[in-house]
Scaffold this active site. Structure first.
Site, PDB file in Angstrom:
ATOM      1  N   VAL A  58      -0.771  -5.387   0.897  1.00  0.00           N
ATOM      2  CA  VAL A  58       0.501  -5.213   0.624  1.00  0.00           C
ATOM      3  C   VAL A  58       0.750  -3.921  -0.329  1.00  0.00           C
ATOM      4  O   VAL A  58      -0.079  -3.823  -1.179  1.00  0.00           O
ATOM      5  CB  VAL A  58       1.313  -6.239  -0.269  1.00  0.00           C
ATOM      6  N   CYS A  59       1.185  -3.123   0.323  1.00  0.00           N
ATOM      7  CA  CYS A  59       1.417  -1.592  -0.421  1.00  0.00           C
ATOM      8  C   CYS A  59       2.383  -1.821  -1.765  1.00  0.00           C
ATOM      9  O   CYS A  59       3.295  -2.220  -1.686  1.00  0.00           O
ATOM     10  CB  CYS A  59       2.141  -0.500   0.471  1.00  0.00           C
ATOM     11  N   ILE A  60       1.404  -1.383  -2.775  1.00  0.00           N
ATOM     12  CA  ILE A  60       2.197  -1.874  -4.330  1.00  0.00           C
ATOM     13  C   ILE A  60       3.370  -1.091  -4.610  1.00  0.00           C
ATOM     14  O   ILE A  60       4.474  -1.761  -4.854  1.00  0.00           O
ATOM     15  CB  ILE A  60       0.903  -1.422  -5.284  1.00  0.00           C
TER      16      ILE A  60
ATOM     17  N   ALA B 291       6.102  -2.562  -2.217  1.00  0.00           N
ATOM     18  CA  ALA B 291       6.281  -3.893  -2.769  1.00  0.00           C
ATOM     19  C   ALA B 291       7.191  -4.050  -4.021  1.00  0.00           C
ATOM     20  O   ALA B 291       8.251  -4.644  -4.149  1.00  0.00           O
ATOM     21  CB  ALA B 291       5.119  -4.855  -2.841  1.00  0.00           C
TER      22      ALA B 291
END
Lengths: 130, 117
Positions: free
Chosen positions: A77-79, A82
């Site tokens: 998941v792209c931080i 997110a």
């Protein structure tokens, strides 16, 4: 063939995230590899562990978790995408001083470099966007 | 890390969604990892190239400032769909090169990866 899958669409708003999951299953069933699934943009909402649809409706979060468990596919998941949308794992919740978190394992939170690395190390990268 | 030819196609206007900003973030990350990045502004994406954007009026950061950072990451292959500009009667941008739809076809066929947002 080795695939990186880039999911940019939220569950329920469009078919894109569901299609991404089905593509992964079909590719694996045909003997291909899925190097990783990267969740970007609104796609990060797929990692929401609090998703609670009625029991006779599909739960995309749970299906991603099953795919990861059965086929050892990393779910990244792209931080940045997110945390903007309030999708935090325990570590990020502590960093941002939040009392709640909603991104459980096997979803991993990491940077956009993971997408670029996936692109560089795969034969094909497929984006599923709304 | 091996180098790939990556084309990013911006199809969204700058502030109606996060697509524009998030596509540019992919460009910056790709540049940082020394990938061969091209950027094509198509359809409503051509609005991203307009100068004097007053994004503060809608409470957003100015996307055109991020565009100006691209050369720092050695990203200088910027194109736009000429017909999309004409349809919307916008001024010609000097930051990107115009392409016909046939040239766009050729550009796409030269790439390893295309991401369109």
């Amino acid at each position: 063939m080795k695939f990186t899958i880039n999911v940019c669409a939220a569950p329920l708003n469009s078919q894109a995230a569901d299609s991404a999951l089905r593509f992964c299953r079909a590719a694996l069933a045909a003997g291909h590899q899925v190097e990783r699934v990267f969740f970007y943009g609104a796609g990060v909402l797929n990692s929401n562990g609090l998703m609670s649809p009625p029991s006779d409706e599909t739960n995309l979060h749970r299906q991603w978790c099953e795919l990861a468990k059965q086929c050892q596919v990393p779910l990244i998941v792209c931080i940045a995408a997110a945390v903007r949308r309030g999708m935090l794992n325990q570590e990020e919740a502590e960093r941002y001083d939040k009392s709640q978190h909603n991104v459980p394992a096997p979803f991993e939170v990491s940077g956009l470099g993971q997408l670029i690395d996936g692109i560089a190390s795969s034969d094909r990268t497929i984006t599923f966007a709304a | 890390m091996s180098q790939k030819k990556i084309l990013l196609i911006a199809r969204s206007a700058p502030y109606g969604s996060a697509n524009g900003r998030e596509l540019l973030d992919i460009a910056l990350a790709g540049g940082a990892f020394e990938q061969d990045i091209s950027l094509l502004f198509m359809a409503d994406g051509v609005f991203q190239l307009q100068t004097q954007q007053q994004s503060q009026l809608v409470g957003q950061k100015d996307l055109s400032k991020t565009l100006k950072m691209l050369p720092i990451y050695d990203i200088d292959k910027l194109y736009y769909q000429a017909s999309a500009l004409g349809l919307r009667q916008l001024d010609q941008p000097d930051t990107a090169k115009p392409l016909s739809n046939t040239q766009i076809q050729q550009l796409i066929s030269q790439q390893d990866v295309v991401i369109s947002l």
